[in-house]
Design a protein around this motif. Structure first.
Motif, short mmCIF file in Angstrom:
data_model
loop_
_atom_site.label_atom_id
_atom_site.label_comp_id
_atom_site.label_asym_id
_atom_site.label_seq_id
_atom_site.Cartn_x
_atom_site.Cartn_y
_atom_site.Cartn_z
N ILE A 170 0.94 -1.38 -0.07
CA ILE A 170 -0.31 0.11 0.37
C ILE A 170 1.03 1.15 0.27
N MET A 171 1.09 2.31 -0.84
CA MET A 171 1.69 3.17 -1.04
C MET A 171 0.37 4.47 -0.82
N ASP A 172 1.61 4.40 0.70
CA ASP A 172 0.77 6.06 1.63
C ASP A 172 0.80 7.26 1.14
N ASN A 173 0.33 8.38 1.48
CA ASN A 173 0.48 9.38 1.41
C ASN A 173 1.45 9.55 1.98
N ALA A 174 2.92 9.84 1.81
CA ALA A 174 4.46 9.83 3.02
C ALA A 174 5.28 10.28 1.51
N PRO A 175 6.79 10.71 2.87
CA PRO A 175 7.82 11.16 1.80
C PRO A 175 7.60 9.48 0.44
N LYS A 176 8.22 9.91 -0.67
CA LYS A 176 9.07 8.35 -1.51
C LYS A 176 9.39 7.39 -1.27
N ALA A 177 10.72 8.33 -0.29
CA ALA A 177 11.72 7.67 0.75
C ALA A 177 10.80 6.17 1.67
N VAL A 178 10.08 7.19 2.62
CA VAL A 178 9.26 6.08 3.57
C VAL A 178 8.68 4.99 2.86
N ASN A 179 7.80 5.26 1.28
CA ASN A 179 7.54 4.88 1.03
C ASN A 179 8.80 2.93 0.24
N ALA A 180 9.27 3.16 -0.22
CA ALA A 180 10.20 2.54 -1.27
C ALA A 180 10.94 2.04 0.44
N ASP A 181 11.51 2.36 1.61
CA ASP A 181 11.87 1.41 2.90
C ASP A 181 10.36 0.86 2.66
N ARG A 182 9.82 0.73 2.92
CA ARG A 182 8.49 0.06 3.24
C ARG A 182 8.17 -1.28 1.72
N ILE A 183 8.61 -0.88 1.05
CA ILE A 183 8.83 -1.99 -0.92
C ILE A 183 10.05 -2.98 -0.47
N ILE A 184 11.13 -2.49 0.35
CA ILE A 184 12.11 -3.00 0.55
C ILE A 184 11.88 -4.17 2.04
N ALA A 185 11.03 -3.17 2.61
CA ALA A 185 11.41 -4.29 4.24
C ALA A 185 9.45 -5.67 3.27
N ALA A 186 9.32 -5.48 2.83
CA ALA A 186 8.24 -6.57 2.31
C ALA A 186 9.19 -7.48 0.89
N LEU A 187 10.02 -6.98 0.18
CA LEU A 187 10.76 -8.19 -0.35
C LEU A 187 11.68 -8.71 0.29
N GLN A 188 12.28 -8.08 0.98
CA GLN A 188 13.58 -8.85 1.81
C GLN A 188 12.51 -10.11 2.97
N LYS A 189 11.21 -9.85 3.23
CA LYS A 189 10.36 -10.57 3.99
C LYS A 189 10.04 -11.48 3.31
N LEU A 190 9.65 -11.38 1.86
CA LEU A 190 9.48 -12.39 1.18
C LEU A 190 10.13 -13.17 0.61
N GLU A 191 11.79 -12.34 0.78
CA GLU A 191 12.90 -13.41 -0.16
C GLU A 191 13.17 -14.48 1.31
#
Length: 195
Positions: A170-191
């Motif tokens: 979910i892309m929150d109405n947050a700074p782009k860098a915050v959403n990027a970190d959330r994507i990376i965290a989700a990728l690491q969790k999947l891996e």
């Protein structure tokens, strides 16, 4: 980490997130819409409007083949931003699927809708212009029409992208860098789950 393929509707942040993620992960970055421009000299919207849906899908699949070949040639992982309608192009998805993880960037409906409405232009005859093709072809007469058409589209696309993606973020109405970190965290969790 495998390559990361960003999916989602127009205005969900795929292009900006691909650049940020590329820097954070030290991956190459590609944007299939830009590859289409580089290969044809026309934007995705121009091809779709001038030559129709099938011509656009062919151009999009060719762009995906180009990206796939580049990744294979250099041996580096990449972040790939795709066009908003790639879920309707099985050939393009089939080319990208072996490359890595499909990540659905899910913009909240009100945020995506607002971005579309912000870009509306009105021509001399009072017609709404600068709309995504799927909205324009329904000939909306007002901002409310645009939002109503988008709502139907949003529900359908959310279902489609949820069905083909490995991860939904979910892309929150947050700074782009915050959403990027959330994507990376989700990728690491999947891996971690896969390994």
């Amino acid at each position: 980490m495998k390559s990361v393929i960003l999916l989602g509707i127009k205005h969900c942040g795929k292009s900006s997130q691909s650049v940020l993620l590329g820097k954070k992960l030290d991956f190459d970055t590609y944007d299939t819409d830009q590859v289409i421009v580089d290969m044809t000299g026309k934007s995705a919207r121009e091809i779709y409007t001038e030559s129709g849906e099938e011509a656009f899908k062919t151009a999009e699949a060719a762009a995906c083949t180009f990206v796939s070949d580049k990744i294979a040639g250099c041996g580096r992982s990449a972040v790939i931003a795709t066009g908003g309608g790639i879920c309707m192009n099985p050939a393009a998805l089939q080319i990208l699927r072996p490359l890595g993880t499909f990540v659905f960037l899910c913009a909240k409906e009100d945020i995506a809708s607002e971005r579309i409405v912000r870009e509306i232009k009105i021509d001399a005859e009072g017609n709404l212009c600068n709309l995504p093709a799927y909205i324009a072809k329904r000939n909306p007469r007002s901002e409310k029409d645009v939002r109503d058409i988008f709502h139907e589209f949003y529900i359908d696309r959310d279902r489609m992208y949820s069905g083909i993606s490995d991860i939904k973020v979910i892309m929150d109405n947050a700074p782009k860098a915050v959403n990027a970190d959330r994507i990376i965290a989700a990728l690491q969790k999947l891996e971690a789950r896969v390994n």
